[in-house]
Design a protein around this motif. Structure first.
Motif, mmCIF file in Angstrom:
data_model
loop_
_atom_site.group_PDB
_atom_site.id
_atom_site.type_symbol
_atom_site.label_atom_id
_atom_site.label_comp_id
_atom_site.label_asym_id
_atom_site.label_seq_id
_atom_site.Cartn_x
_atom_site.Cartn_y
_atom_site.Cartn_z
ATOM 1 N N ILE A 2 31.826 40.169 25.374
ATOM 2 C CA ILE A 2 31.160 39.719 24.141
ATOM 3 C C ILE A 2 29.651 39.844 24.330
ATOM 4 O O ILE A 2 29.123 39.472 25.387
ATOM 5 C CB ILE A 2 31.544 38.264 23.808
ATOM 6 N N ARG A 3 28.994 40.393 23.323
ATOM 7 C CA ARG A 3 27.529 40.456 23.356
ATOM 8 C C ARG A 3 26.982 39.392 22.421
ATOM 9 O O ARG A 3 27.542 39.146 21.350
ATOM 10 C CB ARG A 3 27.042 41.840 22.949
ATOM 11 N N VAL A 4 25.899 38.765 22.836
ATOM 12 C CA VAL A 4 25.283 37.706 22.038
ATOM 13 C C VAL A 4 23.817 38.058 21.784
ATOM 14 O O VAL A 4 23.134 38.559 22.683
ATOM 15 C CB VAL A 4 25.358 36.340 22.772
ATOM 16 N N VAL A 5 23.382 37.826 20.550
ATOM 17 C CA VAL A 5 21.962 37.945 20.208
ATOM 18 C C VAL A 5 21.505 36.570 19.727
ATOM 19 O O VAL A 5 22.045 36.047 18.744
ATOM 20 C CB VAL A 5 21.728 38.993 19.095
ATOM 21 N N ASN A 89 24.325 35.194 16.981
ATOM 22 C CA ASN A 89 25.522 35.965 16.611
ATOM 23 C C ASN A 89 26.269 36.386 17.867
ATOM 24 O O ASN A 89 25.655 36.799 18.849
ATOM 25 C CB ASN A 89 25.145 37.219 15.818
ATOM 26 N N LEU A 90 27.593 36.293 17.783
ATOM 27 C CA LEU A 90 28.473 36.763 18.856
ATOM 28 C C LEU A 90 29.159 38.033 18.357
ATOM 29 O O LEU A 90 29.713 38.036 17.243
ATOM 30 C CB LEU A 90 29.548 35.708 19.175
ATOM 31 N N TYR A 91 29.129 39.063 19.191
ATOM 32 C CA TYR A 91 29.624 40.358 18.745
ATOM 33 C C TYR A 91 30.681 40.957 19.676
ATOM 34 O O TYR A 91 30.589 40.825 20.895
ATOM 35 C CB TYR A 91 28.467 41.365 18.689
ATOM 36 N N LYS A 92 31.617 41.649 19.057
ATOM 37 C CA LYS A 92 32.508 42.531 19.823
ATOM 38 C C LYS A 92 32.224 43.963 19.365
ATOM 39 O O LYS A 92 31.888 44.194 18.180
ATOM 40 C CB LYS A 92 33.976 42.163 19.590
ATOM 41 N N ASP B 47 32.255 36.732 11.464
ATOM 42 C CA ASP B 47 32.013 37.237 10.108
ATOM 43 C C ASP B 47 32.048 38.768 10.125
ATOM 44 O O ASP B 47 31.046 39.416 10.435
ATOM 45 C CB ASP B 47 30.650 36.734 9.605
ATOM 46 N N PRO B 48 33.207 39.367 9.784
ATOM 47 C CA PRO B 48 33.341 40.827 9.877
ATOM 48 C C PRO B 48 32.439 41.607 8.921
ATOM 49 O O PRO B 48 32.360 42.831 9.034
ATOM 50 C CB PRO B 48 34.820 41.061 9.546
ATOM 51 N N SER B 49 31.736 40.903 8.016
ATOM 52 C CA SER B 49 30.807 41.612 7.127
ATOM 53 C C SER B 49 29.410 41.724 7.744
ATOM 54 O O SER B 49 28.495 42.257 7.114
ATOM 55 C CB SER B 49 30.740 40.923 5.762
ATOM 56 N N ILE B 50 29.244 41.229 8.966
ATOM 57 C CA ILE B 50 27.986 41.429 9.700
ATOM 58 C C ILE B 50 28.227 42.512 10.746
ATOM 59 O O ILE B 50 29.043 42.342 11.655
ATOM 60 C CB ILE B 50 27.489 40.130 10.363
#
Lengths: 95, 95
Positions: A2-5, A89-92, B47-50
């Motif tokens: 997971i990447r976090v900004v 924000n947490l991203y995959k 939030d899949p829209s981000i």
């Protein structure tokens, strides 16, 4: 992974060095944590009052543990006092 | 090295797959560019829209060339039609 900004905007008039002194300690302590792959502090090249950590974590559990760690519970409230806003924000990755 | 975070929020009701189809082509083309170290597409896990690209570039000149590239000039206007907002920050690491 997971990447976090985590993007922080400082309040007007805040001494950036005062903020960085605490933020650098957060970086040092966080890099010792289990599941932390990358944790780096950045400054916006067009606006030095925007300070952002770009992070890579093994999984969500590592991030949950991080959020409960002693250094985060002690230092993040200090950082938040100096911030106007915080955006996390947490991203995959999308393949 | 410069790191870039380009965070897009899609308009309500936009088909995310329609967006991703164009965005994936941008990723493929951009990775061939001179000075591009990393260029990855991400979705917010809450939030899949981000949809956000996390990027690493050798220097500002590479980013300027990227912004003038054929694929960017052709496809970014298409992506922007589907977005409610776009937030772009260029970062240098703070040691």
């Amino acid at each position: 992974m997971i990447r976090v900004v985590c993007k922080a905007k400082l309040k007007p008039g805040v001494n950036i060095e005062e903020y960085l002194e605490i933020a650098r300690e957060v970086v040092l302590e966080t890099r010792k944590e289990k599941g932390c792959i990358m944790y780096t502090l950045h400054e916006d090249i067009n606006d030095p009052s925007i300070l952002t950590t770009l992070e890579e974590w093994e999984d969500e559990e590592s991030i949950n543990q991080h959020n409960k760690s002693k250094h985060i519970l002690r230092m993040v409230p200090e950082l938040r006092k100096l911030r106007e806003s915080t955006e996390i924000n947490l991203y995959k990755e999308v393949k």
